[in-house]
Design a protein around this motif. Structure first.
Motif, short mmCIF file in Angstrom:
data_model
loop_
_atom_site.label_atom_id
_atom_site.label_comp_id
_atom_site.label_asym_id
_atom_site.label_seq_id
_atom_site.Cartn_x
_atom_site.Cartn_y
_atom_site.Cartn_z
N HIS A 1 -21.29 -39.09 -35.02
CA HIS A 1 -22.11 -39.78 -34.03
C HIS A 1 -21.96 -39.01 -32.73
O HIS A 1 -20.86 -38.95 -32.16
CB HIS A 1 -21.64 -41.23 -33.88
CG HIS A 1 -22.31 -41.98 -32.77
ND1 HIS A 1 -23.27 -42.94 -32.99
CD2 HIS A 1 -22.14 -41.93 -31.41
CE1 HIS A 1 -23.68 -43.44 -31.83
NE2 HIS A 1 -22.99 -42.84 -30.86
N ASP A 2 -23.04 -38.42 -32.25
CA ASP A 2 -23.00 -37.59 -31.04
C ASP A 2 -24.11 -38.06 -30.11
O ASP A 2 -25.29 -37.79 -30.34
CB ASP A 2 -23.21 -36.12 -31.42
CG ASP A 2 -23.52 -35.23 -30.24
OD1 ASP A 2 -23.13 -35.59 -29.11
OD2 ASP A 2 -24.17 -34.18 -30.44
N LEU B 1 -18.95 -30.27 -30.04
CA LEU B 1 -18.86 -28.91 -30.59
C LEU B 1 -17.51 -28.28 -30.25
O LEU B 1 -16.90 -27.60 -31.09
CB LEU B 1 -19.99 -28.05 -30.05
CG LEU B 1 -21.39 -28.44 -30.54
CD1 LEU B 1 -22.46 -27.67 -29.76
CD2 LEU B 1 -21.55 -28.18 -32.04
N ARG B 2 -17.02 -28.52 -29.04
CA ARG B 2 -15.73 -27.95 -28.63
C ARG B 2 -14.59 -28.50 -29.46
O ARG B 2 -13.74 -27.74 -29.95
CB ARG B 2 -15.50 -28.23 -27.14
CG ARG B 2 -14.12 -27.78 -26.64
CD ARG B 2 -13.92 -28.10 -25.17
NE ARG B 2 -14.02 -29.53 -24.88
CZ ARG B 2 -13.04 -30.40 -25.07
NH1 ARG B 2 -11.87 -30.01 -25.59
NH2 ARG B 2 -13.19 -31.68 -24.76
N ILE B 3 -14.55 -29.81 -29.64
CA ILE B 3 -13.45 -30.42 -30.39
C ILE B 3 -13.50 -30.00 -31.85
O ILE B 3 -12.46 -29.72 -32.46
CB ILE B 3 -13.49 -31.96 -30.23
CG1 ILE B 3 -13.07 -32.33 -28.80
CG2 ILE B 3 -12.58 -32.65 -31.25
CD1 ILE B 3 -13.23 -33.79 -28.46
N GLY C 1 -10.96 -27.26 -35.99
CA GLY C 1 -11.37 -26.62 -37.25
C GLY C 1 -12.10 -27.65 -38.09
O GLY C 1 -11.50 -28.66 -38.50
N PRO C 2 -13.40 -27.47 -38.33
CA PRO C 2 -14.17 -28.49 -39.04
C PRO C 2 -13.84 -28.54 -40.52
O PRO C 2 -13.39 -27.54 -41.09
CB PRO C 2 -15.62 -28.03 -38.82
CG PRO C 2 -15.51 -26.54 -38.70
CD PRO C 2 -14.22 -26.29 -37.97
N PRO C 3 -14.07 -29.67 -41.15
CA PRO C 3 -14.00 -29.71 -42.62
C PRO C 3 -15.15 -28.89 -43.21
O PRO C 3 -16.04 -28.42 -42.48
CB PRO C 3 -14.14 -31.19 -42.95
CG PRO C 3 -14.83 -31.78 -41.77
CD PRO C 3 -14.42 -30.97 -40.58
N CYS D 1 -25.89 -25.49 -34.34
CA CYS D 1 -25.44 -26.15 -35.56
C CYS D 1 -25.74 -25.29 -36.79
O CYS D 1 -24.91 -25.17 -37.70
CB CYS D 1 -26.10 -27.52 -35.69
SG CYS D 1 -25.46 -28.76 -34.54
N ALA D 2 -26.91 -24.69 -36.80
CA ALA D 2 -27.27 -23.83 -37.94
C ALA D 2 -26.31 -22.65 -38.04
O ALA D 2 -25.86 -22.29 -39.15
CB ALA D 2 -28.71 -23.36 -37.79
#
Length: 271
Positions: free
Chosen positions: A145-146, A154-156, A161-163, A181-182
């Motif tokens: 949810h953004d 995006l920074r966090i 490190g994203p899943p 995002c792409a």
């Protein structure tokens, strides 16, 4: 949703889709109609499955139970950023336990909401980081949810490190946000607000979003697409949003539906 909206009859069903697709984000627990009726109406227009999404501990438990008892429902579990102050260690431990269940395929909706001043931003950041960790530990997708918080989200994500699978639910960015995002492989899920007259930025974002990073959702009972805006939403209205996306992208509708279904299996696993 207002009490007036909840009393209104459901809008008539749209024309069925030429290929099956699914609702990647809805809140079945909030809908006024019993779940079997909601899903039967959805099937009648080609929406065969749904992901029901938690926003607090009680709704997350409900979603996990619903997914365990229906083969056409998956669940996502989390504490919404607007309630980030409730995300204590004990609550997050239970969210992690729910996320490990076989029919729970995502951690969400989590993230940041700077539009509403309902939760301290520090609490939101802490909760978001904890949910990212839960998604990685359980091997599930992260549903974000953004709202008015693109840069910090995006920074966090980059810092933690994203899943492997990240979904921006109800994508709210512009063309440039979609390109970012792409580039990072994040999936963009578009809701009924992409059909709104004043949503030119969203349609531009959808135009540049790669097809293999697209999902479609209702966020039901919210964000009902045109021409039924202002009335309660439900999964059977996904075709209205799907048709808008196909038109914006210049894609055959059946091809778009098949692509979205493949994307869904990649993100949430095979049904």
């Amino acid at each position: 949703m207002s009490s007036r909206e909840s009393r209104e009859a459901a809008p008539p069903p749209p024309e069925p889709l030429p290929a099956d697709v699914f609702d990647s984000h809805c809140h079945l627990d909030i809908l006024k109609t019993p779940v079997p009726e909601v899903l039967a109406a959805a099937r009648s227009v080609g929406i065969r499955r749904a992901v029901t999404v938690g926003y607090d501990l009680a709704s997350s438990r409900w979603c996990a139970e619903a997914a365990a008892t229906r083969d056409d429902v998956y669940a996502a579990v989390a504490i919404h950023p607007n309630d980030a102050g409730d995300a204590t260690d004990e609550v997050l431990e239970e969210i992690a336990s729910l996320a490990a269940l076989p029919h729970v395929r995502a951690v969400g909706e989590t993230g940041l909401d700077y539009y509403r001043d309902w939760a301290d931003q520090g609490d939101q950041h802490r909760s978001f980081r904890a949910h990212i960790d839960i998604a990685k530990r359980t091997g599930t997708a992260l549903v974000i949810h953004d709202r008015d918080a693109h840069d910090d989200v995006l920074r966090i994500l980059a810092e933690e490190g994203p899943p492997e699978q990240v979904v921006f639910h109800c994508f709210s960015g512009d063309r440039e946000m979609a390109k970012v995002c792409a580039d990072r492989g994040y999936v963009m899920s578009f809701a009924g607000n992409v059909t709104f007259k004043n949503a030119g930025d969203l349609r531009e974002a959808a135009e540049v979003a790669p097809p293999d990073l697209l999902l479609v959702e209702t966020d039901a009972p919210y964000l009902t697409p045109v021409p039924y805006r202002g009335r309660p939403n439900a999964p059977y209205l996904v075709p209205l949003t799907a048709r808008c996306l196909a038109e914006v992208k210049g894609m055959d509708l059946g091809e778009l539906c098949e692509t979205i279904s493949r994307n869904g299996e990649r993100v949430f696993g095979a049904w």
